[in-house]
Design a protein around this motif. Structure first.
Motif, short mmCIF file in Angstrom:
data_model
loop_
_atom_site.label_atom_id
_atom_site.label_comp_id
_atom_site.label_asym_id
_atom_site.label_seq_id
_atom_site.Cartn_x
_atom_site.Cartn_y
_atom_site.Cartn_z
N GLY A 1 -9.27 -7.58 45.66
CA GLY A 1 -10.09 -6.95 44.62
C GLY A 1 -11.22 -6.17 45.26
N ALA B 1 -18.46 -6.72 40.67
CA ALA B 1 -18.09 -7.87 41.48
C ALA B 1 -17.72 -9.05 40.60
CB ALA B 1 -19.23 -8.23 42.43
N ALA C 1 -14.12 -8.98 39.84
CA ALA C 1 -13.29 -9.40 40.97
C ALA C 1 -13.32 -10.92 41.12
CB ALA C 1 -13.76 -8.72 42.25
N VAL C 2 -14.51 -11.50 40.97
CA VAL C 2 -14.64 -12.96 41.08
C VAL C 2 -13.82 -13.65 39.98
CG1 VAL C 2 -16.24 -14.90 40.88
CG2 VAL C 2 -16.86 -12.89 42.23
N PHE D 1 -10.21 -13.53 40.82
CA PHE D 1 -9.87 -14.49 41.87
C PHE D 1 -9.76 -15.89 41.29
CE2 PHE D 1 -10.72 -17.52 45.21
CZ PHE D 1 -10.02 -17.02 46.29
N ILE E 1 -5.92 -12.35 42.07
CA ILE E 1 -6.06 -11.77 43.41
C ILE E 1 -6.26 -12.90 44.41
CG2 ILE E 1 -6.98 -9.57 42.60
CD1 ILE E 1 -9.78 -10.53 43.39
N TRP F 1 -8.06 -12.28 47.47
CA TRP F 1 -9.16 -11.99 48.40
C TRP F 1 -10.16 -11.10 47.68
CZ3 TRP F 1 -8.25 -8.60 53.40
CH2 TRP F 1 -9.42 -8.58 54.17
N ALA F 2 -11.41 -11.54 47.65
CA ALA F 2 -12.49 -10.74 47.08
C ALA F 2 -13.56 -10.59 48.16
CB ALA F 2 -13.08 -11.40 45.84
N LEU G 1 -18.94 -9.62 48.78
CA LEU G 1 -19.69 -10.15 47.65
C LEU G 1 -21.12 -10.47 48.07
CD1 LEU G 1 -17.00 -12.61 46.24
CD2 LEU G 1 -17.51 -10.29 45.44
N ASP H 1 -23.38 -12.71 43.07
CA ASP H 1 -22.00 -12.68 42.56
C ASP H 1 -21.36 -14.06 42.55
OD1 ASP H 1 -22.26 -9.88 42.49
OD2 ASP H 1 -21.49 -9.67 44.53
#
Length: 644
Positions: free
Chosen positions: A34, A339, A342-343, A346, A351, A353-354, A357, A361
């Motif tokens: 992400g 962010a 993306a978190v 995850f 996903i 891998w983020a 950060l 976040d």
């Protein structure tokens, strides 16, 4: 940036269907990443983290920095060697290598890349332009892959910073330029310039507002910009890359007209530059407009496959990678506008891998047993308290500097200013660097009694209010801090409270950087204490901030050594450090420099900015345990595999 929620669901379904059908790129051996922001300028013209991340997967240099920031060979065959007192560096290119498009990698490509980076109109990433342009005199290609880099003067960081830039495919870029030139061959240069000048005068120059108009935005000129670019034969940017966000930071399904219009204007300005450029500067001028910026060609471990603006970038393992085909067959980079998105992805398993950060976040985040929250020193750098040591300033007195430092409780500052996320540091060398002190020394130890005794021994006397003074000068000053930096402001206030016990009176002054702080950091340096930050470098050389010659002067007012620290011994060591021919011979030099800094105290280091990443435990590689302590933990991405 991410699609509208319903479209994301549709896209996920399509990806799942592709996976189940066994179709090529998407498989169980895909690394799902992400990234925050729309990747663009992917052929080494990127300016943001998301684009740089894609670039790091697609491109490769002669060397790359490993987890300790040391150069490891990639396209080069073995280590680089220095000669002629450090002004020449010799490298041998591996034989039989190719770029992703199948074209061979030759010494001509290397020479082309470095000469482009050294040109006065360098169009590449700014740091690359600065490093190569400042230090490279020439590059010569010899027989059997031999390359000789001649520098303007000895500079050992060339090994870590100069030889690690990505190598570009000369033939591919030249062909891309030819295609672009054919498209805009009939462009009316006068019409392009006139449109650009009118918009600049109206929007940036204030002409629109002065006329009494109320809609003085780039968005109001979209139709004009699109028409001018289309008439010139230039493709328009994909509007999907500029989504309008709602109050929650999610795409609303509409286009952000202002951001889209600004992108159009940038293309118009670049087009004007191309149409005005002489023949020898055409590639540099055209660089941001080349079609390879959205479909890059490199030599890195992963090869570009597809980019859907606002949605994802698809990469596949490069079978002919210099260090071997990656075990993971593909990488999908999903684009998020924040962010937090993306978190959330995850945590929901979408996903694996983020990266990149920040503390905010992941605040309060709990991860499942199949994942790890990495907490490392971020490449964003470190925070410090700078003392103006220039003659006539309050802290030109080294006893006063050392006393103030002895009154500061660093662990308490890290706890109070960063919620315990800051990294404790005692060196301007990155904590995981090959040049870092082992074991790390303490930056300072709080000793109020010792600080007061040192001041008294130096002739300072406590007044009725408890504040020390000497010869009519009170030990009081402002700590200037850039406004809007909450953690730094909290740290400054903690310092104020802590040093009060030592008879030192400080006040926090939050100021705008551009109009107030920046001028103070220039000659004649009108400040006493500044709480700011520097970025970590891949190399431990700090000549730009420690060398006496970098102290601002009337002739050179913007020197980075704005504390004006002057130490003949440090100057000598810095010169030795940049003249040394090997990494091993430089380690002791920087250990000594840091010891001298802590003793003379031009800076008090407060904390390293923390960096975070979320990563599935199913990914394994030989050096994972050591690498995940470093911000460059993914340096050997080509070796990542699935846990058996």
């Amino acid at each position: 940036m991410p699609m509208h929620r319903s479209l994301k669901v549709l896209a996920a379904a399509l990806l799942a269907a592709t996976l189940l059908s066994g179709c090529g790129v998407f498989s169980a051996r895909t690394i799902r990443v992400g990234v925050v922001g729309e990747p663009a300028g992917l052929e080494l013209a990127y300016t943001d983290d998301a684009s740089a991340f894609v670039g790091s997967m697609v491109h490769a240099g002669l060397y790359r920095a490993d987890a300790t920031f040391a150069p490891a060979p990639v396209l080069a065959d073995g280590d680089a060697t220095s000669a002629a007192g450090g002004t020449k560096w010799r490298v041998t290119l591996r034989s039989g290598l190719t770029f992703h498009d199948g074209s061979p990698i030759t010494t001509d490509d290397v020479k082309f890349t470095y000469e482009l980076a050294a040109s006065t109109r360098c169009p590449l990433v700014s740091d690359i332009c600065a490093v190569v342009g400042s230090h490279l005199l020439s590059v010569e290609a010899g027989a059997d892959g031999a390359l000789t880099f001649t520098l303007k003067s000895p500079w050992a960081p060339w090994q870590t910073r100069g030889l690690t830039i990505p190598i570009l495919p000369k033939a591919t870029l030249t062909a891309s330029l030819v295609r672009l030139q054919a498209k805009v061959e009939a462009a009316d240069r006068n019409a392009v310039s006139l449109t650009r000048e009118n918009i600049a005068a109206d929007i940036d120059g204030g002409g629109c507002a002065a006329s009494g108009a109320t809609n003085c935005t780039y968005a109001s000129r979209v139709a004009e910009l699109e028409r001018t670019l289309a008439d010139a034969g230039l493709d328009l940017p994909d509007p999907r890359g500029y989504p309008q966000l709602n109050s929650a930071g999610e795409p609303s399904g509409s286009r952000d007209d202002e951001q889209y219009a600004r992108a159009l204007y940038v293309r118009l300005a670049a087009l004007e530059g191309l149409l005005l450029a002489p023949t020898e500067s055409q590639l540099a001028a055209a660089f941001p407009l080349l079609d390879v910026q959205s479909a890059p060609v490199g030599a890195g471990p992963y090869k570009f496959v597809e980019r859907v603006p606002g949605s994802y970038v698809q990469l596949t393992a490069f079978k002919a990678f210099a260090l071997g085909e990656p075990p993971m067959s593909a990488m999908t980079l999903t684009v998020f506008t924040s962010a937090s998105g993306a978190v959330k992805a995850f945590q929901g398993g979408a996903i694996d891998w983020a990266p990149d950060l920040r503390a905010t976040d992941v605040a309060g985040l709990s991860v499942s047993e199949d994942a790890t929250l990495l907490h490392v020193a971020s490449l964003r750098g470190y925070n410090y308290l700078a003392f103006n040591t220039r003659e006539g300033r309050l802290f030109a007195n080294s006893v006063a500097r050392r006393a103030l430092a002895s009154c500061v409780d660093i662990p308490a500052i890290i706890t109070g200013a960063t919620d315990e996320t800051g990294i404790e540091i005692s060196s301007t060398v990155a904590p995981t660097s090959w040049a870092a002190e082992t074991p790390a020394a303490a930056e300072t130890k709080r000793d109020v009694a010792g600080a007061r005794a040192a001041l008294i021994a130096d002739g300072w006397e406590a007044g009725e209010d408890g504040i020390f003074a000497r010869a009519g000068t009170r030990l009081e000053a402002d700590i200037i801090v850039r406004e809007g930096q909450a953690a730094r402001t909290r740290a400054a206030q903690l310092i104020v409270d802590q040093v009060a016990e030592c008879g030192i009176s400080l006040t926090v002054a939050e100021l705008p950087f551009t109009t107030d702080i920046a001028p103070r950091l220039r000659y004649p340096n009108d400040f006493d204490l500044y709480l700011g930050a520097w970025q970590w470098s891949l190399d431990p050389d700090d000549s730009d901030i420690f060398a006496s010659s970098a102290c601002p002067t009337e002739e050179a007012p913007a020197g980075k050594n704005f504390v004006c620290w002057s130490s003949p011994r440090v100057d000598q060591l810095l010169a030795q450090g940049v003249s040394a021919g090997s990494i091993s011979s430089r380690i002791g030099i920087y250990t000594t420099i840091q010891s001298l800094r802590r003793s003379d105290r031009p800076y008090l280091l407060l904390w390293g900015d923390p960096g975070f990443a979320l990563l599935r435990n199913r990914f394994i590689w030989e050096t994972r345990a050591a690498d995940v302590q470093s911000p460059l933990y993914a340096w050997s991405i080509h070796t990542w595999d699935l846990q058996k």
